[in-house]
Design an enzyme around this catalytic site. Sequence first.
Site, PDB file in Angstrom:
ATOM      1  N   THR A  34      44.154  35.282  39.959  1.00 44.10           N
ATOM      2  CA  THR A  34      43.848  36.370  39.929  1.00 44.10           C
ATOM      3  C   THR A  34      43.526  37.548  41.292  1.00 44.10           C
ATOM      4  O   THR A  34      42.564  36.746  42.068  1.00 44.10           O
ATOM      5  CB  THR A  34      43.540  37.618  39.247  1.00 44.10           C
ATOM      6  N   ASP A  35      44.182  39.034  41.913  1.00 41.62           N
ATOM      7  CA  ASP A  35      43.241  39.302  43.026  1.00 41.62           C
ATOM      8  C   ASP A  35      41.834  39.938  42.314  1.00 41.62           C
ATOM      9  O   ASP A  35      41.227  40.254  43.137  1.00 41.62           O
ATOM     10  CB  ASP A  35      43.938  40.768  43.320  1.00 41.62           C
ATOM     11  N   GLU A  36      41.720  40.066  41.544  1.00 40.86           N
ATOM     12  CA  GLU A  36      40.109  40.509  40.849  1.00 40.86           C
ATOM     13  C   GLU A  36      39.308  39.451  41.520  1.00 40.86           C
ATOM     14  O   GLU A  36      38.125  40.594  41.772  1.00 40.86           O
ATOM     15  CB  GLU A  36      39.815  40.845  39.503  1.00 40.86           C
ATOM     16  N   TYR A  62      35.293  38.058  33.575  1.00 42.74           N
ATOM     17  CA  TYR A  62      36.335  37.036  33.840  1.00 42.74           C
ATOM     18  C   TYR A  62      36.284  36.929  35.399  1.00 42.74           C
ATOM     19  O   TYR A  62      36.976  35.935  35.668  1.00 42.74           O
ATOM     20  CB  TYR A  62      37.754  38.393  33.874  1.00 42.74           C
ATOM     21  N   LYS A 115      37.409  33.257  37.316  1.00 42.28           N
ATOM     22  CA  LYS A 115      38.032  33.091  37.771  1.00 42.28           C
ATOM     23  C   LYS A 115      38.669  32.653  39.021  1.00 42.28           C
ATOM     24  O   LYS A 115      38.667  31.733  39.860  1.00 42.28           O
ATOM     25  CB  LYS A 115      39.516  34.104  37.648  1.00 42.28           C
TER      26      LYS A 115
HETATM   27  P1  NAD Z   1      47.331  35.695  28.265  1.00 41.27           P
HETATM   28  O1  NAD Z   1      46.117  36.335  28.057  1.00 41.27           O
HETATM   29  O2  NAD Z   1      48.536  36.481  27.746  1.00 41.27           O
HETATM   30  O3  NAD Z   1      47.757  34.032  27.968  1.00 41.27           O
HETATM   31  C1  NAD Z   1      46.631  33.299  28.208  1.00 41.27           C
HETATM   32  C2  NAD Z   1      47.368  31.974  27.438  1.00 41.27           C
HETATM   33  O4  NAD Z   1      45.943  31.236  27.259  1.00 41.27           O
HETATM   34  C3  NAD Z   1      48.268  32.599  25.767  1.00 41.27           C
HETATM   35  O5  NAD Z   1      49.145  31.753  25.115  1.00 41.27           O
HETATM   36  C4  NAD Z   1      46.262  31.567  25.164  1.00 41.27           C
HETATM   37  O6  NAD Z   1      46.469  31.096  24.018  1.00 41.27           O
HETATM   38  C5  NAD Z   1      46.387  30.184  26.357  1.00 41.27           C
HETATM   39  N1  NAD Z   1      45.308  29.754  26.139  1.00 41.27           N
HETATM   40  C6  NAD Z   1      43.916  30.772  25.986  1.00 41.27           C
HETATM   41  N2  NAD Z   1      42.739  29.632  25.906  1.00 41.27           N
HETATM   42  C7  NAD Z   1      43.483  28.710  26.153  1.00 41.27           C
HETATM   43  C8  NAD Z   1      42.999  26.967  26.039  1.00 41.27           C
HETATM   44  N3  NAD Z   1      42.224  27.207  25.819  1.00 41.27           N
HETATM   45  N4  NAD Z   1      43.378  25.980  26.306  1.00 41.27           N
HETATM   46  C9  NAD Z   1      44.949  25.654  26.313  1.00 41.27           C
HETATM   47  N5  NAD Z   1      45.067  27.372  25.891  1.00 41.27           N
HETATM   48  C10 NAD Z   1      44.780  28.723  25.887  1.00 41.27           C
HETATM   49  O7  NAD Z   1      47.164  36.281  30.270  1.00 41.27           O
HETATM   50  P2  NAD Z   1      47.977  36.651  30.935  1.00 41.27           P
HETATM   51  O8  NAD Z   1      48.257  37.735  31.332  1.00 41.27           O
HETATM   52  O9  NAD Z   1      49.572  36.279  30.835  1.00 41.27           O
HETATM   53  O10 NAD Z   1      47.524  35.785  32.847  1.00 41.27           O
HETATM   54  C11 NAD Z   1      47.745  34.824  32.556  1.00 41.27           C
HETATM   55  C12 NAD Z   1      46.913  33.531  33.793  1.00 41.27           C
HETATM   56  O11 NAD Z   1      46.835  34.745  34.804  1.00 41.27           O
HETATM   57  C13 NAD Z   1      45.754  33.711  33.569  1.00 41.27           C
HETATM   58  O12 NAD Z   1      45.539  32.533  34.297  1.00 41.27           O
HETATM   59  C14 NAD Z   1      45.214  34.996  34.447  1.00 41.27           C
HETATM   60  O13 NAD Z   1      44.143  35.494  34.947  1.00 41.27           O
HETATM   61  C15 NAD Z   1      46.690  35.325  34.693  1.00 41.27           C
HETATM   62  N6  NAD Z   1      46.848  36.329  36.017  1.00 41.27           N
HETATM   63  C16 NAD Z   1      47.065  37.325  35.195  1.00 41.27           C
HETATM   64  C17 NAD Z   1      47.470  38.542  35.960  1.00 41.27           C
HETATM   65  C18 NAD Z   1      47.784  39.855  34.601  1.00 41.27           C
HETATM   66  O14 NAD Z   1      47.752  41.251  34.797  1.00 41.27           O
HETATM   67  N7  NAD Z   1      48.029  39.628  33.545  1.00 41.27           N
HETATM   68  C19 NAD Z   1      47.313  39.390  37.019  1.00 41.27           C
HETATM   69  C20 NAD Z   1      46.948  37.518  37.827  1.00 41.27           C
HETATM   70  C21 NAD Z   1      46.886  37.087  37.018  1.00 41.27           C
HETATM   71  O1  DAU Z   2      44.321  42.149  38.475  1.00 42.98           O
HETATM   72  C1  DAU Z   2      44.667  41.487  37.612  1.00 42.98           C
HETATM   73  C2  DAU Z   2      44.479  41.409  36.887  1.00 42.98           C
HETATM   74  O2  DAU Z   2      44.603  42.166  36.060  1.00 42.98           O
HETATM   75  C3  DAU Z   2      44.571  40.473  35.420  1.00 42.98           C
HETATM   76  O3  DAU Z   2      43.545  39.254  36.543  1.00 42.98           O
HETATM   77  C4  DAU Z   2      43.677  40.552  34.315  1.00 42.98           C
HETATM   78  O4  DAU Z   2      44.446  39.389  33.851  1.00 42.98           O
HETATM   79  C5  DAU Z   2      44.739  41.698  33.879  1.00 42.98           C
HETATM   80  O5  DAU Z   2      44.680  41.436  32.344  1.00 42.98           O
HETATM   81  C6  DAU Z   2      44.244  42.862  34.196  1.00 42.98           C
HETATM   82  O6  DAU Z   2      42.885  43.614  34.748  1.00 42.98           O
HETATM   83  P1  DAU Z   2      42.745  45.285  34.717  1.00 42.98           P
HETATM   84  O7  DAU Z   2      41.894  45.028  34.530  1.00 42.98           O
HETATM   85  O8  DAU Z   2      43.172  45.244  35.561  1.00 42.98           O
HETATM   86  O9  DAU Z   2      43.504  45.579  33.537  1.00 42.98           O
HETATM   87  P2  DAU Z   2      43.691  46.547  32.135  1.00 42.98           P
HETATM   88  O10 DAU Z   2      45.433  46.451  32.162  1.00 42.98           O
HETATM   89  O11 DAU Z   2      42.709  46.081  31.497  1.00 42.98           O
HETATM   90  O12 DAU Z   2      43.694  47.077  32.775  1.00 42.98           O
HETATM   91  C7  DAU Z   2      43.974  48.106  33.817  1.00 42.98           C
HETATM   92  C8  DAU Z   2      43.316  49.308  34.633  1.00 42.98           C
HETATM   93  O13 DAU Z   2      43.192  50.563  33.411  1.00 42.98           O
HETATM   94  C9  DAU Z   2      41.585  49.334  34.737  1.00 42.98           C
HETATM   95  O14 DAU Z   2      41.412  49.858  35.737  1.00 42.98           O
HETATM   96  C10 DAU Z   2      41.298  49.713  33.641  1.00 42.98           C
HETATM   97  C11 DAU Z   2      41.599  50.643  32.935  1.00 42.98           C
HETATM   98  N1  DAU Z   2      41.946  50.870  31.299  1.00 42.98           N
HETATM   99  C12 DAU Z   2      42.539  49.438  30.548  1.00 42.98           C
HETATM  100  C13 DAU Z   2      42.557  49.809  29.415  1.00 42.98           C
HETATM  101  C14 DAU Z   2      42.986  49.357  28.689  1.00 42.98           C
HETATM  102  C15 DAU Z   2      41.802  52.481  30.708  1.00 42.98           C
HETATM  103  O15 DAU Z   2      41.821  53.021  31.610  1.00 42.98           O
HETATM  104  N2  DAU Z   2      42.355  52.330  29.292  1.00 42.98           N
HETATM  105  C16 DAU Z   2      42.168  51.078  28.343  1.00 42.98           C
HETATM  106  O16 DAU Z   2      41.980  51.564  27.366  1.00 42.98           O
END
Ligand code: NAD
Ligand code: DAU
Length: 358
Positions: A136-138, A162, A166
Amino acid sequence: MRTYLVTGGAGFIGSNYIHYMFRKYDNEIKIINVDCLTYAGNLENLKEVENRDNYEFCKVDICDSEAINRIFQENEIDRVVHFAAESHVDRSIKNPDVFIKTNVLGTLVMLNAAKAAWELPDGTYKPDKKFLHVSTDEVYGSLEEEGTFFYETTPIDPHSPYSASKASSDMLVKSYIDTYHFPANITNCSNNYGPYQFPEKLIPLIINNALQGKKLPVYGDGKNVRDWLYVEDHAKAIDMVQEKGRIGQRYNIGGHNEKQNIEIINIILETLQDMLPEGDPRKELVSKDLITYVEDRKGHDRRYAIAPDKIRKEIGWYPETMFKEGIRKTIAWFFEHEDWMKNVTSGDYQKYYEEMYK
Ligand code: NAD
Ligand code: DAU
């Protein structure tokens, strides 16, 4: 036939990636999906592929090294795409432990198993084996100044449990590349949105709440900026990095689509109004009056913005879906999958929601 081991394939991005890969490669590849099905893992996401001969699901925890090693022994794995993680920042603030376990120790298990299966006695690796760590970019922290971006060379500076977990897993993968010449890549992507996203994350939560006339919680002043990318563009980038990326390299993935949270919420409300047909009772419920400013997230990163120059120049990837189009596709998907939303928001989600937003 090339065999992919996908971890976390029942989650949001993992399931979109599996659909993308079968659309692209059909019967040319086999996918083994390893997922332990936490609250975020949902096999409903994969209904369309579950009967394919070239798809297999293994309900396995990535921290279970015996089970993971067995999968490598029983199958000739060519590619690992490692998505499995705890992914929600708010949950990591309340309960960091599981983030360290899955994201750090789980990644170590995956690295060790792939290394053991792929390494030859002379320390080189079987040909054409690749491990992609999805990150992630985080990990880069927060950008406070306008016009600045995250590059692959930006120092790691995570703030939440988190992002710290990562960043640790990224460092572990890097250490395997540097120490053992392990054939891996790391990708750092910005915020994804699209079908199958669990409604604890901003976009699906706002869509779901607005359609029910529930309050729309905005953390702090609503001016935090995220860089949004349609999930299919992320899936495509991952595939392209595995095909064309230089082994051992890190690639940033993002779409130059920075928006303040409040802008996102307003776009969603306007798009919902536009897409809901006249006479639909939900049209009356969707309103800007639902916007409710709530207490800020602890340690809330102010701004993320990816510079995707390296992946564009070296690999030729660029985001194809404009936000305006992506958000309409996402909303259309949620309209067509009301049951999916009902199912995932029943049970534990209610408890989480009450506790989180009380
Ligand atoms: P998600 O939470 O929707 O899915 C995570 C999946 O991993 C689920 O299916 C869960 O059951 C599985 N999992 C969790 N713990 C596990 C374990 N111990 N063993 C096996 N499976 C397990 O997450 P997502 O949003 O799809 O993110 C997927 C990946 O991409 C993550 O590594 C996250 O850090 C990265 N990522 C997410 C975003 C985003 O915006 N969502 C952006 C950049 C990177
Ligand atoms: O940048 C990549 C990341 O994006 C991934 O690595 C993470 O897995 C993914 O969850 C996401 O993280 P964020 O914290 O940026 O996403 P989230 O959707 O939780 O929140 C987006 C923004 O919105 C953040 O600034 C917090 C704000 N927010 C979020 C929720 C859930 C609100 O203002 N209200 C809310 O109820």
